[in-house]
Design a protein around this motif. Structure first.
Motif, PDB file in Angstrom:
ATOM      1  N   ARG A  40       4.911 -24.549 -29.266  1.00 10.98           N
ATOM      2  CA  ARG A  40       4.089 -24.432 -30.474  1.00 10.98           C
ATOM      3  C   ARG A  40       2.662 -24.008 -30.178  1.00 10.98           C
ATOM      4  N   TYR A  43       1.090 -20.489 -31.034  1.00  7.08           N
ATOM      5  CA  TYR A  43       0.722 -20.039 -32.371  1.00  7.08           C
ATOM      6  C   TYR A  43      -0.732 -20.333 -32.708  1.00  7.08           C
ATOM      7  N   MET A  46      -2.396 -23.516 -35.127  1.00  4.72           N
ATOM      8  CA  MET A  46      -1.623 -24.743 -34.958  1.00  4.72           C
ATOM      9  C   MET A  46      -2.214 -25.498 -33.776  1.00  4.72           C
ATOM     10  N   SER A  50      -0.131 -29.288 -32.483  1.00  8.15           N
ATOM     11  CA  SER A  50       0.521 -28.946 -31.212  1.00  8.15           C
ATOM     12  C   SER A  50      -0.190 -29.541 -30.011  1.00  8.15           C
ATOM     13  N   GLU A  69       1.088 -15.143 -34.150  1.00 10.11           N
ATOM     14  CA  GLU A  69       0.677 -15.578 -35.485  1.00 10.11           C
ATOM     15  C   GLU A  69       1.609 -16.686 -35.967  1.00 10.11           C
ATOM     16  N   ALA A  70       1.008 -17.711 -36.585  1.00  5.93           N
ATOM     17  CA  ALA A  70       1.828 -18.740 -37.223  1.00  5.93           C
ATOM     18  C   ALA A  70       2.688 -18.085 -38.301  1.00  5.93           C
ATOM     19  N   LEU A 218      -2.455 -23.743 -43.120  1.00  6.61           N
ATOM     20  CA  LEU A 218      -1.350 -22.885 -42.710  1.00  6.61           C
ATOM     21  C   LEU A 218      -0.499 -22.487 -43.912  1.00  6.61           C
ATOM     22  N   VAL A 223       2.258 -19.482 -44.508  1.00  5.97           N
ATOM     23  CA  VAL A 223       3.359 -20.082 -43.754  1.00  5.97           C
ATOM     24  C   VAL A 223       4.129 -20.982 -44.721  1.00  5.97           C
ATOM     25  N   TYR A 231       8.505 -25.790 -37.245  1.00  6.57           N
ATOM     26  CA  TYR A 231       7.505 -25.896 -36.194  1.00  6.57           C
ATOM     27  C   TYR A 231       7.315 -27.303 -35.657  1.00  6.57           C
ATOM     28  N   TYR A 235       4.245 -31.025 -38.295  1.00  9.12           N
ATOM     29  CA  TYR A 235       4.201 -30.095 -39.411  1.00  9.12           C
ATOM     30  C   TYR A 235       5.260 -30.447 -40.456  1.00  9.12           C
TER      31      TYR A 235
END
Length: 304
Positions: A40, A43, A46, A50, A69-70, A218, A223, A231, A235
């Motif tokens: 993770r 990204y 994040m 993470s 990119e997320a 996010l 997202v 993820y 999350y």
């Protein structure tokens, strides 16, 4: 570098175990650069969820963090390719690569040299197997690739389809020369109850630092809730809270328990790696693990 016959260090362990701090200390001591082995941390955006802890790195160069990119997909093939490339580049600078992380599948892929190939989505193949049940598709996958390292690939339909595509692609690919290296692998070991306490303390700290706002941002950036579920635990549970599926206290309690269970699964995966030939030098995390690591490295050098 430490020695040409030991061209990398690997530091693994369960979540919240102090891997990053140990890797940074080792990088300073051995003139190294850190490669993240976390599925993770690749990204952007994040960070708290993470556990990037980027402020701790200071002057230490790091790799495979904030490179995707997320909302996009970053897979095992890409990690193995990028990790090997980072190792080569660090060696060219005559420094020591230190791979640090807790994603067992990523670690095993680079340590064992999984035969992976880049396999694009195959719509024609997907149409051919669209009438198969999950069980039928599962059997077809296991016929090609009996050893499945990621069990979720056998459960979720989309992951099952993708695993089948990749297995077929790998079976048809030309063999490639293996990546030859000689890493020394270390693991951080905590008593179960102490690790659970560290998990809860770190969770509370990151919630205070704004982890809920991170997930909100996010989602606002595009997202989807479904992608956030994919993820990982932080999350997923915070997304449930933001959607009104959990009260805050419920979210925190359930998330802490889920992370504790995840830590157990990580430890199980590491034991499986050992059973299949990976030698892990375990460090007592309560008793100056950096000093233990340095002693073991010195003993290794003397034995060469």
């Amino acid at each position: 570098m430490v020695n040409n016959s030991m061209d990398a260090l690997v530091i693994l362990g369960a979540t919240a175990g102090g891997k990053t701090a140990l890797a940074i200390a080792a990088a300073r001591h051995f003139d190294g650069e850190i490669i993240s082995a976390d599925s993770r941390q690749v990204y952007r955006g994040m960070d708290l969820g993470s556990g990037k802890d980027l402020a701790e790195y200071a002057e230490i160069p790091y790799h495979l963090i904030d490179i995707a990119e997320a909302g996009s997909e970053y897979n095992l093939f890409q990690f193995q390719r990028d990790c090997y490339a980072a190792i080569k580049a660090i060696h060219q600078r005559r420094r020591l690569p230190l791979i640090c992380g807790g994603t067992g599948l990523y670690l095993d892929a680079v340590l064992k040299g999984y035969h992976l190939v880049e396999v694009p989505l195959n719509q024609q193949l997907r149409e051919q197997v669209s009438t198969l049940s999950d069980e039928q598709l599962r059997r077809k996958l296991l016929e090609i690739k009996p050893q499945q390292h990621n069990r979720t690939d056998l459960v979720e339909r989309e992951r099952l389809l993708r695993a089948y595509e990749i297995a077929l692609g790998e079976a048809r690919a030309e063999p490639i020369d293996p990546f030859v290296w000689q890493p020394l692998v270390f693991g951080l070991k905590w008593p179960r109850e102490m690790l659970r306490r560290r998990i809860r303390e770190r969770l509370n700290q990151r919630l205070e630092q704004g982890m809920i706002a991170e997930v909100e941002n996010l989602q606002a950036a595009g997202v989807s809730w479904e992608q956030l579920e994919f993820y990982g635990l932080e999350y997923r549970y915070i997304a449930h809270y933001l959607q009104g599926k959990l009260r805050r206290n419920e979210m925190v309690q359930q998330l802490a328990n889920a992370i504790g269970q995840f830590a157990k699964r990580q430890e199980t995966f590491f034991r499986r790696m050992e059973k299949h030939g990976t030698r892990i030098n375990w460090l007592n995390a309560q008793n100056d693990p950096f000093a233990q690591l340095c002693r073991m490295v010195e003993q290794y050098r003397i034995s060469l």
